[in-house]
Design an enzyme around this catalytic site. Sequence first.
Site, PDB file in Angstrom:
ATOM      1  N   LYS A   1       9.029  -0.536  -5.599  1.00 32.93           N
ATOM      2  CA  LYS A   1       7.497  -1.235  -5.584  1.00 32.93           C
ATOM      3  C   LYS A   1       6.953  -0.653  -6.661  1.00 32.93           C
ATOM      4  O   LYS A   1       6.062  -0.785  -6.916  1.00 32.93           O
ATOM      5  CB  LYS A   1       7.003  -0.975  -4.249  1.00 32.93           C
TER       6      LYS A   1
ATOM      7  N   ASP B   1       1.064  -1.105   0.334  1.00 34.38           N
ATOM      8  CA  ASP B   1       0.603   0.130  -0.180  1.00 34.38           C
ATOM      9  C   ASP B   1       0.913   1.215   0.026  1.00 34.38           C
ATOM     10  O   ASP B   1       0.400   1.829  -0.252  1.00 34.38           O
ATOM     11  CB  ASP B   1      -0.717   0.005   1.690  1.00 34.38           C
TER      12      ASP B   1
HETATM   13  P1  NAD Z   1      11.550 -10.094   3.200  1.00 31.68           P
HETATM   14  O1  NAD Z   1      12.501  -8.939   3.815  1.00 31.68           O
HETATM   15  O2  NAD Z   1      11.454 -10.183   4.602  1.00 31.68           O
HETATM   16  O3  NAD Z   1      11.706 -11.016   2.367  1.00 31.68           O
HETATM   17  C1  NAD Z   1      12.284 -10.826   0.898  1.00 31.68           C
HETATM   18  C2  NAD Z   1      12.288 -12.244   0.208  1.00 31.68           C
HETATM   19  O4  NAD Z   1      13.498 -12.202  -0.539  1.00 31.68           O
HETATM   20  C3  NAD Z   1      14.106 -12.902   1.286  1.00 31.68           C
HETATM   21  O5  NAD Z   1      13.762 -13.891   1.242  1.00 31.68           O
HETATM   22  C4  NAD Z   1      15.085 -12.671   0.193  1.00 31.68           C
HETATM   23  O6  NAD Z   1      15.899 -13.732   0.828  1.00 31.68           O
HETATM   24  C5  NAD Z   1      14.745 -12.309  -0.679  1.00 31.68           C
HETATM   25  N1  NAD Z   1      15.732 -11.760  -1.839  1.00 31.68           N
HETATM   26  C6  NAD Z   1      15.886 -10.470  -1.473  1.00 31.68           C
HETATM   27  N2  NAD Z   1      16.422  -9.699  -2.499  1.00 31.68           N
HETATM   28  C7  NAD Z   1      16.738 -11.394  -3.462  1.00 31.68           C
HETATM   29  C8  NAD Z   1      17.480 -11.304  -5.118  1.00 31.68           C
HETATM   30  N3  NAD Z   1      18.451 -10.222  -5.500  1.00 31.68           N
HETATM   31  N4  NAD Z   1      17.434 -12.258  -5.262  1.00 31.68           N
HETATM   32  C9  NAD Z   1      16.385 -13.405  -4.955  1.00 31.68           C
HETATM   33  N5  NAD Z   1      16.048 -13.311  -3.683  1.00 31.68           N
HETATM   34  C10 NAD Z   1      15.810 -11.959  -2.565  1.00 31.68           C
HETATM   35  O7  NAD Z   1       9.726  -9.358   3.275  1.00 31.68           O
HETATM   36  P2  NAD Z   1       8.551  -9.415   2.857  1.00 31.68           P
HETATM   37  O8  NAD Z   1       8.189  -9.104   4.659  1.00 31.68           O
HETATM   38  O9  NAD Z   1       8.263 -11.158   3.415  1.00 31.68           O
HETATM   39  O10 NAD Z   1       7.937  -9.188   1.723  1.00 31.68           O
HETATM   40  C11 NAD Z   1       7.513  -9.769   1.097  1.00 31.68           C
HETATM   41  C12 NAD Z   1       6.693  -9.100  -0.085  1.00 31.68           C
HETATM   42  O11 NAD Z   1       5.786  -8.585   0.218  1.00 31.68           O
HETATM   43  C13 NAD Z   1       7.793  -7.820  -1.011  1.00 31.68           C
HETATM   44  O12 NAD Z   1       7.759  -7.516  -2.268  1.00 31.68           O
HETATM   45  C14 NAD Z   1       7.237  -6.766  -0.205  1.00 31.68           C
HETATM   46  O13 NAD Z   1       7.774  -5.633  -0.278  1.00 31.68           O
HETATM   47  C15 NAD Z   1       5.984  -7.021  -0.310  1.00 31.68           C
HETATM   48  N6  NAD Z   1       5.323  -6.803   1.075  1.00 31.68           N
HETATM   49  C16 NAD Z   1       5.449  -6.643   2.117  1.00 31.68           C
HETATM   50  C17 NAD Z   1       4.706  -6.013   3.278  1.00 31.68           C
HETATM   51  C18 NAD Z   1       5.019  -6.660   4.696  1.00 31.68           C
HETATM   52  O14 NAD Z   1       4.083  -6.031   5.438  1.00 31.68           O
HETATM   53  N7  NAD Z   1       6.101  -7.347   5.139  1.00 31.68           N
HETATM   54  C19 NAD Z   1       3.232  -5.308   3.106  1.00 31.68           C
HETATM   55  C20 NAD Z   1       3.412  -5.180   1.302  1.00 31.68           C
HETATM   56  C21 NAD Z   1       3.953  -5.464   0.338  1.00 31.68           C
END
Ligand code: NAD
Length: 351
Positions: free
Chosen positions: A163, A135
């Site tokens: 994003k 969001d």
């Molecule tokens: P996180 O940081 O916990 O996990 C990200 C994962 O991506 C990790 O396992 C990391 O090793 C992997 N990664 C990073 N760079 C990489 C690369 N170059 N190649 C391969 N793998 C790679 O993130 P999260 O909180 O689980 O978020 C996951 C997705 O959801 C993201 O796209 C984030 O923008 C989106 N999102 C997160 C939230 C939140 O509150 N956490 C809310 C909305 C959307």
Amino acid sequence: MLNFKKILVTGGAGFIGSHVVRRFVLNYKQYHIYNLDTLTYAGNLENLKDVEKCSNYTFVKGDINDIEFVNELFMKFNFDGVIHLAAESHVDRSIANPLTFVKTNVIGTMNLLNAANDLWKKDYTNKRFYHISTDEVYGSLGEKGLFTELSPFAPNSPYSASKASSNHFVRAYGETYGLPYVITNCSNNYGPNHFPEKLIPLFINNIMNNKSLPVYGDGNYTRDWLYVEDHAKAIDLVFHKGKNHETYNVGGFNEWRNIELVKVLCKLMDKKLKRPSGSSEALITFVKDRPGHDLRYAIDATKINEELGWKPEVTFEEGLEKTVNWYLENQEWLNNVVCGDYLNYYKKQYQ
Ligand code: NAD
Ligand code: TYD
């Protein structure tokens, strides 16, 4: 409902990704789930210990920024679905190091889009590219109003700008080449396996260790919190039943000012740790604000509710208790991640 054979989940060793991988591996035995993750500081295979031996699961260590590797992977495994979660995800790190966010969140997404489009362009039937977004692309709300799917993009941090950029590219691949895609923009998640740099797990860890709780600014910033398994359910639904070329907003209908949330967490931690009431609250320290700090996020999730029947099932009270219990029962997980690089990050960010 769409049906798949080989699904690539990117970022499956991270917080949300690990819940998504587990759900798909256990609930869809007919699919093979490939988890592509480069294991940055936020990626942790411990998150998936319970499913790593399942016959329909394969972990692939690799970087979405590596074009040749990504292209070869798509040719080798012939995926018919992609659920793309891999990203740099922490706003504070994006302020310190924005280029890393452009590389992974924009260029990495482009590499996946190109590989998927090259593989699928002869026949897009039964193919789907699902981009998981936030969001935060909509920027900040004032005291009133909610983000809808039609809200204009106005990202304020390098994280949200990267994003937003990747959202635009996904949409453009749909418009230009006909790539079948869906996007969701979700509010703040919380739950087990959350890396302790984000508000809730950071504060749980600090309370456990009697360290101060660094509340940015006056603490009057508002977020809409969703339990991670409710997000994973939404992802499952949108992946299978969402309409092509559509965006859905996902949120918890659960707004909290940071300071109020922190006080609730403190009370719960006192109870769980059997400490005198007020001990955790005494750790609250107001610190220098985050630059470009968005005042308020809140999601109108009517579309996903009306079209797909999704709504959050876990109340905040239940979800917070489950989360706290998980961290108290998994101190080894926590100890393994709050060392080395984490300590350097913490020092730079908070001292
Ligand atoms: P996180 O940081 O916990 O996990 C990200 C994962 O991506 C990790 O396992 C990391 O090793 C992997 N990664 C990073 N760079 C990489 C690369 N170059 N190649 C391969 N793998 C790679 O993130 P999260 O909180 O689980 O978020 C996951 C997705 O959801 C993201 O796209 C984030 O923008 C989106 N999102 C997160 C939230 C939140 O509150 N956490 C809310 C909305 C959307
Ligand atoms: P965070 O968990 O980083 O998520 P996001 O920035 O994506 O919303 O932060 C949630 C809120 O908590 C946000 O308003 C910033 C605030 N915050 C603090 O006050 N102190 C902290 O140490 C952190 C990490 C966040």
